[in-house]
Write a protein that holds these residues in place. Structure first.
Motif, PDB file in Angstrom:
ATOM      1  N   ASP A 125       0.824  -1.217   0.000  1.00  0.00           N
ATOM      2  CA  ASP A 125       0.000   0.000   0.000  1.00  0.00           C
ATOM      3  C   ASP A 125       0.857   1.266   0.000  1.00  0.00           C
ATOM      4  N   ARG A 126       1.904   1.291   0.809  1.00  0.00           N
ATOM      5  CA  ARG A 126       2.746   2.492   0.894  1.00  0.00           C
ATOM      6  C   ARG A 126       3.445   2.762  -0.439  1.00  0.00           C
ATOM      7  N   ALA A 127       4.020   1.725  -1.042  1.00  0.00           N
ATOM      8  CA  ALA A 127       4.725   1.896  -2.317  1.00  0.00           C
ATOM      9  C   ALA A 127       3.753   2.319  -3.420  1.00  0.00           C
ATOM     10  N   LEU A 128       2.597   1.670  -3.501  1.00  0.00           N
ATOM     11  CA  LEU A 128       1.619   2.027  -4.538  1.00  0.00           C
ATOM     12  C   LEU A 128       1.084   3.438  -4.335  1.00  0.00           C
ATOM     13  N   GLY A 129       0.884   3.831  -3.091  1.00  0.00           N
ATOM     14  CA  GLY A 129       0.435   5.199  -2.806  1.00  0.00           C
ATOM     15  C   GLY A 129       1.475   6.218  -3.245  1.00  0.00           C
ATOM     16  N   ASP A 189       0.943   9.003  -6.189  1.00  0.00           N
ATOM     17  CA  ASP A 189       1.163  10.415  -5.897  1.00  0.00           C
ATOM     18  C   ASP A 189       2.135  11.034  -6.895  1.00  0.00           C
ATOM     19  N   ARG A 190       3.234  10.338  -7.198  1.00  0.00           N
ATOM     20  CA  ARG A 190       4.219  10.856  -8.165  1.00  0.00           C
ATOM     21  C   ARG A 190       3.615  10.934  -9.568  1.00  0.00           C
ATOM     22  N   ASN A 191       2.788   9.957  -9.925  1.00  0.00           N
ATOM     23  CA  ASN A 191       2.117  10.008 -11.230  1.00  0.00           C
ATOM     24  C   ASN A 191       1.195  11.218 -11.312  1.00  0.00           C
ATOM     25  N   ARG A 192       0.453  11.481 -10.230  1.00  0.00           N
ATOM     26  CA  ARG A 192      -0.451  12.639 -10.202  1.00  0.00           C
ATOM     27  C   ARG A 192       0.334  13.937 -10.366  1.00  0.00           C
ATOM     28  N   LEU A 193       1.433  14.070  -9.616  1.00  0.00           N
ATOM     29  CA  LEU A 193       2.257  15.285  -9.710  1.00  0.00           C
ATOM     30  C   LEU A 193       2.835  15.463 -11.116  1.00  0.00           C
ATOM     31  N   THR A 194       3.257  14.367 -11.722  1.00  0.00           N
ATOM     32  CA  THR A 194       3.816  14.430 -13.076  1.00  0.00           C
ATOM     33  C   THR A 194       2.758  14.856 -14.080  1.00  0.00           C
ATOM     34  N   LEU A 195       1.556  14.289 -13.991  1.00  0.00           N
ATOM     35  CA  LEU A 195       0.476  14.677 -14.899  1.00  0.00           C
ATOM     36  C   LEU A 195       0.083  16.140 -14.714  1.00  0.00           C
ATOM     37  N   GLU A 196       0.077  16.606 -13.473  1.00  0.00           N
ATOM     38  CA  GLU A 196      -0.230  18.016 -13.225  1.00  0.00           C
ATOM     39  C   GLU A 196       0.824  18.924 -13.848  1.00  0.00           C
ATOM     40  N   ALA A 197       2.083  18.523 -13.769  1.00  0.00           N
ATOM     41  CA  ALA A 197       3.180  19.358 -14.279  1.00  0.00           C
ATOM     42  C   ALA A 197       3.311  19.294 -15.793  1.00  0.00           C
ATOM     43  N   LEU A 198       3.127  18.114 -16.376  1.00  0.00           N
ATOM     44  CA  LEU A 198       3.401  17.935 -17.802  1.00  0.00           C
ATOM     45  C   LEU A 198       2.166  17.730 -18.663  1.00  0.00           C
TER      46      LEU A 198
END
Length: 139
Positions: A40-44, A48-57
């Motif tokens: 759960d921790r790793a997938l979370g 989160d990193r995927n969300r930040l990347t999509l927001e930025a790019l």
């Protein structure tokens, strides 16, 4: 000594190569939880990193270059990229039937004969009798 190296070493508390080594060894295990790839921790963290990347790019699927490159990568018209090891030719192959890919090999002789006996090189190499192999796992 390069300026960047000395700045990095200074940031780690020293200027010698062993300072880097000591810093690295002190950090071992700090991100061990990421090795539990379905945890759960790793997938979370990944989500989160995927969300930040999509927001930025932005979503790459909306870009023409992305669609063009994806079309090339998913094309059924592929020429095997091979590597000669000893007298065997190895290839990592992915297609619709093997989306995760498989390692395969054939003899160098059969590989060269297939390509020299046909004007359609890609087609000839597809008809080769490839043997599927299981790569060794690192211990």
């Amino acid at each position: 000594e390069e300026e960047g190296t000395s700045k990095a070493a200074a940031a780690l508390g020293g200027n010698e190569p062993q300072d880097f080594s000591a810093h690295w060894m002190a950090k071992q295990g700090e991100h061990g939880w990421l090795e539990e790839v379905l945890g759960d921790r790793a997938l979370g963290w990944v989500k989160d990193r995927n969300r930040l990347t999509l927001e930025a790019l932005g979503d790459p699927a909306s870009k023409a270059l992305y669609r063009r490159l994806l079309g090339i990568l998913e094309s059924r018209e592929k020429i095997p990229h091979v590597r000669l090891i000893g007298d065997l030719v190895y290839n990592f192959w992915q297609d619709a039937a093997n989306p995760r890919g498989l390692w395969r090999r054939c003899t160098y002789e059969s590989y060269t004969q297939a390509s020299s006996s046909s004007s359609d090189e890609a087609g000839a190499r597809q008809k080769l009798e490839w043997e599927t192999v299981t790569p060794p796992h690192p211990s």
